[in-house]
Design a protein around this motif. Sequence first.
Motif, PDB file in Angstrom:
ATOM      1  N   HIS A  64       0.825  -1.203   0.000  1.00  0.00           N
ATOM      2  CA  HIS A  64       0.000   0.000   0.000  1.00  0.00           C
ATOM      3  C   HIS A  64       0.865   1.262   0.000  1.00  0.00           C
ATOM      4  CE1 HIS A  64      -2.335   3.214   2.137  1.00  0.00           C
ATOM      5  NE2 HIS A  64      -3.229   2.863   1.236  1.00  0.00           N
ATOM      6  N   ALA A  65       1.913   1.269   0.815  1.00  0.00           N
ATOM      7  CA  ALA A  65       2.804   2.437   0.878  1.00  0.00           C
ATOM      8  C   ALA A  65       3.479   2.680  -0.466  1.00  0.00           C
ATOM      9  CB  ALA A  65       3.852   2.230   1.969  1.00  0.00           C
ATOM     10  N   LYS A  66       3.942   1.604  -1.105  1.00  0.00           N
ATOM     11  CA  LYS A  66       4.581   1.736  -2.414  1.00  0.00           C
ATOM     12  C   LYS A  66       3.583   2.281  -3.431  1.00  0.00           C
ATOM     13  CE  LYS A  66       7.174  -0.824  -5.928  1.00  0.00           C
ATOM     14  NZ  LYS A  66       6.376  -0.318  -7.056  1.00  0.00           N
ATOM     15  N   CYS A  67       2.351   1.784  -3.375  1.00  0.00           N
ATOM     16  CA  CYS A  67       1.306   2.245  -4.289  1.00  0.00           C
ATOM     17  C   CYS A  67       1.033   3.733  -4.081  1.00  0.00           C
ATOM     18  CB  CYS A  67       0.033   1.433  -4.068  1.00  0.00           C
ATOM     19  SG  CYS A  67      -1.360   1.903  -5.129  1.00  0.00           S
ATOM     20  N   MET A  68       0.985   4.170  -2.838  1.00  0.00           N
ATOM     21  CA  MET A  68       0.737   5.588  -2.555  1.00  0.00           C
ATOM     22  C   MET A  68       1.837   6.460  -3.152  1.00  0.00           C
ATOM     23  SD  MET A  68      -2.162   5.953  -0.897  1.00  0.00           S
ATOM     24  CE  MET A  68      -2.083   7.527  -0.026  1.00  0.00           C
ATOM     25  N   ARG A  69       3.087   6.028  -3.018  1.00  0.00           N
ATOM     26  CA  ARG A  69       4.195   6.803  -3.598  1.00  0.00           C
ATOM     27  C   ARG A  69       4.132   6.777  -5.115  1.00  0.00           C
ATOM     28  NH1 ARG A  69       6.946   4.156   0.645  1.00  0.00           N
ATOM     29  NH2 ARG A  69       7.888   2.659  -0.800  1.00  0.00           N
ATOM     30  N   ASP A  70       3.816   5.622  -5.682  1.00  0.00           N
ATOM     31  CA  ASP A  70       3.720   5.508  -7.142  1.00  0.00           C
ATOM     32  C   ASP A  70       2.603   6.396  -7.702  1.00  0.00           C
ATOM     33  OD1 ASP A  70       5.782   3.711  -7.150  1.00  0.00           O
ATOM     34  OD2 ASP A  70       4.513   1.930  -7.365  1.00  0.00           O
TER      35      ASP A  70
ATOM     36  N   TYR B  99      -3.691  13.152  -3.069  1.00  0.00           N
ATOM     37  CA  TYR B  99      -3.789  12.178  -1.980  1.00  0.00           C
ATOM     38  C   TYR B  99      -5.081  11.369  -2.082  1.00  0.00           C
ATOM     39  CZ  TYR B  99      -3.933  10.110   2.654  1.00  0.00           C
ATOM     40  OH  TYR B  99      -4.009   9.209   3.688  1.00  0.00           O
ATOM     41  N   LYS B 100      -6.183  12.052  -2.329  1.00  0.00           N
ATOM     42  CA  LYS B 100      -7.465  11.366  -2.405  1.00  0.00           C
ATOM     43  C   LYS B 100      -7.500  10.363  -3.554  1.00  0.00           C
ATOM     44  CE  LYS B 100     -10.168  15.056  -0.228  1.00  0.00           C
ATOM     45  NZ  LYS B 100     -11.235  16.054  -0.407  1.00  0.00           N
ATOM     46  N   GLN B 101      -6.916  10.741  -4.687  1.00  0.00           N
ATOM     47  CA  GLN B 101      -6.876   9.829  -5.836  1.00  0.00           C
ATOM     48  C   GLN B 101      -5.991   8.619  -5.536  1.00  0.00           C
ATOM     49  OE1 GLN B 101      -5.663  12.313  -9.134  1.00  0.00           O
ATOM     50  NE2 GLN B 101      -7.517  13.583  -9.003  1.00  0.00           N
ATOM     51  N   ALA B 102      -4.859   8.872  -4.881  1.00  0.00           N
ATOM     52  CA  ALA B 102      -3.959   7.774  -4.529  1.00  0.00           C
ATOM     53  C   ALA B 102      -4.625   6.838  -3.522  1.00  0.00           C
ATOM     54  CB  ALA B 102      -2.658   8.335  -3.953  1.00  0.00           C
ATOM     55  N   ARG B 103      -5.303   7.406  -2.562  1.00  0.00           N
ATOM     56  CA  ARG B 103      -5.985   6.597  -1.554  1.00  0.00           C
ATOM     57  C   ARG B 103      -7.000   5.661  -2.200  1.00  0.00           C
ATOM     58  NH1 ARG B 103      -9.408   9.054   3.581  1.00  0.00           N
ATOM     59  NH2 ARG B 103     -10.363   7.105   4.248  1.00  0.00           N
ATOM     60  N   GLU B 104      -7.746   6.175  -3.155  1.00  0.00           N
ATOM     61  CA  GLU B 104      -8.735   5.348  -3.838  1.00  0.00           C
ATOM     62  C   GLU B 104      -8.070   4.287  -4.701  1.00  0.00           C
ATOM     63  OE1 GLU B 104     -12.278   3.725  -4.935  1.00  0.00           O
ATOM     64  OE2 GLU B 104     -11.862   5.174  -3.335  1.00  0.00           O
ATOM     65  N   ALA B 105      -6.994   4.679  -5.389  1.00  0.00           N
ATOM     66  CA  ALA B 105      -6.293   3.740  -6.274  1.00  0.00           C
ATOM     67  C   ALA B 105      -5.634   2.605  -5.497  1.00  0.00           C
ATOM     68  CB  ALA B 105      -5.239   4.489  -7.092  1.00  0.00           C
ATOM     69  N   CYS B 106      -5.234   2.883  -4.257  1.00  0.00           N
ATOM     70  CA  CYS B 106      -4.469   1.909  -3.472  1.00  0.00           C
ATOM     71  C   CYS B 106      -5.317   1.201  -2.416  1.00  0.00           C
ATOM     72  CB  CYS B 106      -3.289   2.602  -2.799  1.00  0.00           C
ATOM     73  SG  CYS B 106      -2.158   3.400  -3.959  1.00  0.00           S
ATOM     74  N   ARG B 107      -6.583   1.494  -2.377  1.00  0.00           N
ATOM     75  CA  ARG B 107      -7.461   0.968  -1.332  1.00  0.00           C
ATOM     76  C   ARG B 107      -7.421  -0.548  -1.241  1.00  0.00           C
ATOM     77  NH1 ARG B 107     -12.661  -0.495  -1.963  1.00  0.00           N
ATOM     78  NH2 ARG B 107     -12.653   0.421  -4.044  1.00  0.00           N
ATOM     79  N   THR B 108      -7.370  -1.221  -2.382  1.00  0.00           N
ATOM     80  CA  THR B 108      -7.432  -2.687  -2.381  1.00  0.00           C
ATOM     81  C   THR B 108      -6.127  -3.351  -1.960  1.00  0.00           C
ATOM     82  OG1 THR B 108      -6.864  -2.749  -4.743  1.00  0.00           O
ATOM     83  CG2 THR B 108      -9.206  -2.694  -4.168  1.00  0.00           C
TER      84      THR B 108
ATOM     85  N   LEU C 115      -4.745  -2.999   0.892  1.00  0.00           N
ATOM     86  CA  LEU C 115      -4.799  -3.285   2.312  1.00  0.00           C
ATOM     87  C   LEU C 115      -5.744  -4.450   2.598  1.00  0.00           C
ATOM     88  CD1 LEU C 115      -4.947   0.336   3.742  1.00  0.00           C
ATOM     89  CD2 LEU C 115      -3.018  -1.255   3.921  1.00  0.00           C
ATOM     90  N   LEU C 116      -5.318  -5.371   3.448  1.00  0.00           N
ATOM     91  CA  LEU C 116      -6.151  -6.481   3.865  1.00  0.00           C
ATOM     92  C   LEU C 116      -7.309  -5.966   4.714  1.00  0.00           C
ATOM     93  CD1 LEU C 116      -3.358  -8.992   4.977  1.00  0.00           C
ATOM     94  CD2 LEU C 116      -4.747  -9.138   2.890  1.00  0.00           C
ATOM     95  N   ASP C 117      -8.392  -6.767   4.780  1.00  0.00           N
ATOM     96  CA  ASP C 117      -9.511  -6.401   5.642  1.00  0.00           C
ATOM     97  C   ASP C 117      -9.016  -6.171   7.064  1.00  0.00           C
ATOM     98  OD1 ASP C 117     -11.454  -6.438   3.751  1.00  0.00           O
ATOM     99  OD2 ASP C 117     -12.347  -8.347   4.342  1.00  0.00           O
ATOM    100  N   GLY C 118      -9.499  -5.119   7.672  1.00  0.00           N
ATOM    101  CA  GLY C 118      -9.091  -4.791   9.023  1.00  0.00           C
ATOM    102  C   GLY C 118      -7.940  -3.804   9.082  1.00  0.00           C
ATOM    103  N   LEU C 119      -7.296  -3.554   7.939  1.00  0.00           N
ATOM    104  CA  LEU C 119      -6.183  -2.608   7.899  1.00  0.00           C
ATOM    105  C   LEU C 119      -6.582  -1.277   7.271  1.00  0.00           C
ATOM    106  CD1 LEU C 119      -3.142  -4.843   6.813  1.00  0.00           C
ATOM    107  CD2 LEU C 119      -3.795  -4.123   9.117  1.00  0.00           C
ATOM    108  N   ASP C 120      -7.781  -1.222   6.697  1.00  0.00           N
ATOM    109  CA  ASP C 120      -8.208   0.031   6.062  1.00  0.00           C
ATOM    110  C   ASP C 120      -8.210   1.142   7.114  1.00  0.00           C
ATOM    111  OD1 ASP C 120     -10.254  -1.655   7.100  1.00  0.00           O
ATOM    112  OD2 ASP C 120     -11.784  -0.322   6.288  1.00  0.00           O
ATOM    113  N   GLY C 121      -7.542   2.217   6.773  1.00  0.00           N
ATOM    114  CA  GLY C 121      -7.462   3.334   7.690  1.00  0.00           C
ATOM    115  C   GLY C 121      -6.308   3.281   8.662  1.00  0.00           C
ATOM    116  N   MET C 122      -5.525   2.206   8.629  1.00  0.00           N
ATOM    117  CA  MET C 122      -4.424   2.093   9.591  1.00  0.00           C
ATOM    118  C   MET C 122      -3.172   2.819   9.150  1.00  0.00           C
ATOM    119  SD  MET C 122      -6.014   0.587  11.892  1.00  0.00           S
ATOM    120  CE  MET C 122      -4.718   0.315  13.084  1.00  0.00           C
ATOM    121  N   GLN C 123      -3.094   3.174   7.875  1.00  0.00           N
ATOM    122  CA  GLN C 123      -1.969   4.002   7.414  1.00  0.00           C
ATOM    123  C   GLN C 123      -2.423   4.791   6.201  1.00  0.00           C
ATOM    124  OE1 GLN C 123       1.422   1.597   6.192  1.00  0.00           O
ATOM    125  NE2 GLN C 123       0.559   1.243   4.205  1.00  0.00           N
TER     126      GLN C 123
END
Length: 219
Positions: free
Chosen positions: A158-164, A200-209, A211-219
Amino acid sequence: MNPTTTSRATARLRIAALAALPVLFFSAACGGDGDSAGGDGGKKGDEIASVPDTPSASRTADGAAAPSTAPAGKSAFYDAQLKYVQCMRVKGGYKDYPDPKLSGHLDWTKIEEISSRPGQNEAAKGGKDGVCAPELQRAMLAEPKRDQQKDYESMLAHAKCMRDNGVSRFTNPTMSGGNAQPGGDPNPASPSIDQDSPTYKQAREACRTKLLDGLDGMQ
């Protein structure tokens, strides 16, 4: 989980729920009768619908969203979360509180949206005056132990996706004492990432998947 390493609003909501739980549970045990967010009032004697064993209608008689039928092979965690959701709808007054996912984890994206509404910030913390604190506590205790290595790998992707996707300052998660610690803003105390920016909002949406269930919103 170290709350100082989290940066998203959802993470703060989840941490607040954990931190407030003992106080909420005590308040609920004392029988507080504060008004609910939906204006129905947390009246003594209100009953929570039992976990459905057969398909239910899409809406209940009072207009609340009816919980969907639990999946085959449902877990104790799912059952506990469903009872918490039902409580939040009936006693908490949040008629559109979302069903738990099939994994049993809550949909924090939707809960964050509800909590952002005026006067409804208690949606992430067991309802006003902790009306659903006992159900929240039982759900938290029923959550299965997580695989920390898988959580780490998920947050790393997820972190790599956000940077990408343009959020260049987004940091990687770390492992500490065998536990996965979220990445995100390099300085949560004084945020350097603008979470309201279109990028940021676009990256968050693009990278949402990522994260495993239960991790959404943890970073």
